[in-house]
Design a protein around this motif. Structure first.
Motif, short mmCIF file in Angstrom:
data_model
loop_
_atom_site.label_atom_id
_atom_site.label_comp_id
_atom_site.label_asym_id
_atom_site.label_seq_id
_atom_site.Cartn_x
_atom_site.Cartn_y
_atom_site.Cartn_z
N LEU A 1 5.91 -24.40 5.60
CA LEU A 1 7.20 -23.80 5.23
C LEU A 1 8.25 -24.79 6.25
CD1 LEU A 1 6.23 -20.21 5.31
CD2 LEU A 1 6.73 -21.79 3.34
N LYS A 2 9.40 -24.98 5.62
CA LYS A 2 10.37 -26.09 6.24
C LYS A 2 10.86 -25.58 7.26
CE LYS A 2 14.15 -24.64 3.47
NZ LYS A 2 15.46 -24.80 2.52
N ASP A 3 11.05 -24.41 7.78
CA ASP A 3 11.58 -23.81 9.05
C ASP A 3 11.14 -22.50 9.30
OD1 ASP A 3 13.37 -22.54 7.44
OD2 ASP A 3 14.87 -23.83 7.68
N VAL A 4 11.61 -21.84 10.43
CA VAL A 4 11.26 -20.58 10.93
C VAL A 4 12.15 -19.46 10.15
CG1 VAL A 4 11.86 -18.93 12.77
CG2 VAL A 4 11.03 -21.27 13.42
N ALA A 5 13.42 -19.78 9.61
CA ALA A 5 14.00 -19.09 8.76
C ALA A 5 13.51 -18.90 7.40
CB ALA A 5 15.50 -19.26 8.47
N CYS A 6 12.90 -19.78 6.81
CA CYS A 6 12.04 -19.69 5.70
C CYS A 6 10.71 -19.15 5.71
CB CYS A 6 11.88 -21.13 5.10
SG CYS A 6 10.97 -21.11 3.47
N GLY A 7 10.03 -19.15 6.96
CA GLY A 7 8.94 -18.42 7.17
C GLY A 7 9.10 -16.92 7.39
N LEU A 8 10.13 -16.80 8.13
CA LEU A 8 10.64 -15.24 8.43
C LEU A 8 10.93 -14.43 6.99
CD1 LEU A 8 12.23 -14.94 11.60
CD2 LEU A 8 10.33 -13.63 10.86
N ALA A 9 11.59 -15.33 6.01
CA ALA A 9 11.99 -14.74 4.75
C ALA A 9 10.65 -14.51 3.95
CB ALA A 9 12.82 -15.87 3.93
N LYS A 10 9.61 -15.53 4.06
CA LYS A 10 8.58 -15.22 3.09
C LYS A 10 7.63 -14.24 3.74
CE LYS A 10 9.33 -18.83 0.41
NZ LYS A 10 9.42 -18.86 -0.90
N LEU A 11 7.64 -14.10 5.28
CA LEU A 11 6.98 -13.12 5.71
C LEU A 11 7.53 -11.59 5.41
CD1 LEU A 11 4.85 -11.99 7.75
CD2 LEU A 11 6.48 -12.29 9.55
N LEU A 12 8.79 -11.72 5.30
CA LEU A 12 9.52 -10.59 4.88
C LEU A 12 9.07 -10.14 3.51
CD1 LEU A 12 13.00 -10.60 6.33
CD2 LEU A 12 11.43 -8.61 6.50
N GLY A 13 9.01 -10.98 2.44
CA GLY A 13 8.84 -10.81 1.30
C GLY A 13 7.38 -10.52 1.13
N ILE A 14 6.40 -11.13 1.69
CA ILE A 14 5.13 -10.53 1.61
C ILE A 14 4.83 -9.12 2.26
CG2 ILE A 14 2.78 -10.82 2.97
CD1 ILE A 14 3.31 -13.93 2.53
N MET A 15 5.35 -8.70 3.11
CA MET A 15 5.42 -7.47 3.83
C MET A 15 5.90 -6.60 2.85
SD MET A 15 5.64 -7.42 7.89
CE MET A 15 7.20 -8.36 7.99
N TYR A 16 6.99 -6.58 2.31
CA TYR A 16 7.57 -5.94 1.43
C TYR A 16 6.98 -5.75 -0.22
CZ TYR A 16 12.04 -3.30 0.42
OH TYR A 16 13.10 -2.39 0.32
N SER A 17 6.63 -7.07 -0.35
CA SER A 17 5.77 -7.01 -1.61
C SER A 17 4.57 -6.08 -1.75
CB SER A 17 5.61 -8.42 -2.13
OG SER A 17 6.51 -9.06 -2.40
N LEU A 18 3.79 -6.21 -0.55
CA LEU A 18 2.63 -5.48 -0.38
C LEU A 18 2.72 -4.10 0.15
CD1 LEU A 18 0.42 -8.53 0.66
CD2 LEU A 18 0.65 -7.46 -1.60
N ASN A 19 3.96 -3.96 0.34
CA ASN A 19 4.35 -2.55 0.98
C ASN A 19 3.50 -2.35 2.45
OD1 ASN A 19 5.58 -0.23 0.96
ND2 ASN A 19 4.04 1.06 0.16
N LEU A 20 3.57 -3.28 3.26
CA LEU A 20 3.10 -3.35 4.72
C LEU A 20 3.93 -2.86 5.60
CD1 LEU A 20 1.12 -6.80 4.60
CD2 LEU A 20 0.35 -4.69 4.21
N GLN A 21 3.61 -2.25 6.49
CA GLN A 21 4.45 -1.71 7.33
C GLN A 21 5.15 -3.02 8.52
OE1 GLN A 21 2.65 1.59 9.59
NE2 GLN A 21 3.14 3.15 8.37
N TYR A 22 5.97 -2.72 8.94
CA TYR A 22 6.67 -3.90 9.80
C TYR A 22 5.82 -3.63 11.16
CZ TYR A 22 10.71 -4.46 6.99
OH TYR A 22 11.60 -4.63 5.99
N PRO A 23 5.39 -4.75 11.95
CA PRO A 23 4.75 -4.47 13.02
C PRO A 23 5.22 -3.82 13.99
CG PRO A 23 4.78 -6.97 12.27
CD PRO A 23 5.79 -6.09 11.35
N LEU A 24 4.83 -2.66 14.70
CA LEU A 24 5.38 -2.18 15.75
C LEU A 24 6.25 -3.10 16.84
CD1 LEU A 24 2.82 0.94 16.13
CD2 LEU A 24 4.97 0.84 14.81
N GLU A 25 5.46 -3.92 17.26
CA GLU A 25 6.04 -4.76 18.24
C GLU A 25 7.51 -5.10 17.81
OE1 GLU A 25 1.62 -5.52 18.06
OE2 GLU A 25 3.20 -5.47 16.63
N MET A 26 7.82 -5.50 16.55
CA MET A 26 9.03 -5.78 16.09
C MET A 26 9.47 -5.29 15.07
SD MET A 26 8.39 -10.05 16.21
CE MET A 26 10.08 -10.39 15.72
#
Length: 183
Positions: free
Chosen positions: A125-150
């Protein structure tokens, strides 16, 4: 969990296009546009003083006092760490590959990868912002809870930056939003 098991359980995890399409289907907004375009529009003075979106994103958990990103966002030195060591214990998160010196955040990032259950599901992935966006997309799409630490950092990104269910933000997120709006 092995990559083969992850692929059979969630085949869409391995395609950026599928993640974006699933996010758009659920939220009816474009994942990358809503994340990357919204960020500069907010112009939070204290965060933009850092002058770099990467520093602001990596520092977000600092603003959410009490959050520890160590199990969610990890740095991996290209000349020292192994991927297995770097991903150990990661349920979901970002792995940031870097070279050279590292102060508060690495200066030379060469790879950002999304990790689910100690397995890289997206990389290069091209940068941290893109990585975080994709991570959010995965968590949202799969209905995963956000990690408690963050939990609150991700809630801030969802509700304030991306404006998804912004009226349901917690008091802690509202507090940071108000604090960053002041000079």
């Amino acid at each position: 969990m092995e990559e083969k098991q992850l692929k059979s359980r969630w085949p869409a995890l391995f395609s950026e296009r599928q993640i974006q399409a699933e996010f758009q289907r659920i939220v009816t907004t474009d994942l990358l546009s809503s994340f990357l375009v919204a960020w500069p529009q907010h112009c939070w003075r204290k965060m933009t003083q850092m002058r770099r979106r990467t520093a602001a994103l990596l520092g977000l958990s600092h603003y959410m006092s009490g959050e520890n990103q160590a199990n969610v966002i990890r740095m991996c030195d290209a000349h020292g760490d192994t991927l297995e060591e770097a991903m150990k214990g990661m349920r979901v998160g970002l792995l940031i590959g870097y070279e050279g010196e590292r102060d508060a955040f690495p200066q030379q990032i060469f790879n950002v990868a999304v990790v689910v259950e100690e397995t890289i599901v997206l990389h290069n992935l091209k940068d941290v912002a893109c990585g975080l966006a994709k991570l959010l997309g995965i968590m949202y799409s799969l209905n995963l809870q956000y990690p408690l630490e963050m939990k609150y950092s991700f809630e801030f990104l969802q509700r304030v930056v991306m404006k998804i269910q912004s009226d349901q933000a917690s008091a802690k997120v509202h507090g940071l939003q108000n604090k960053l709006g002041r000079r």
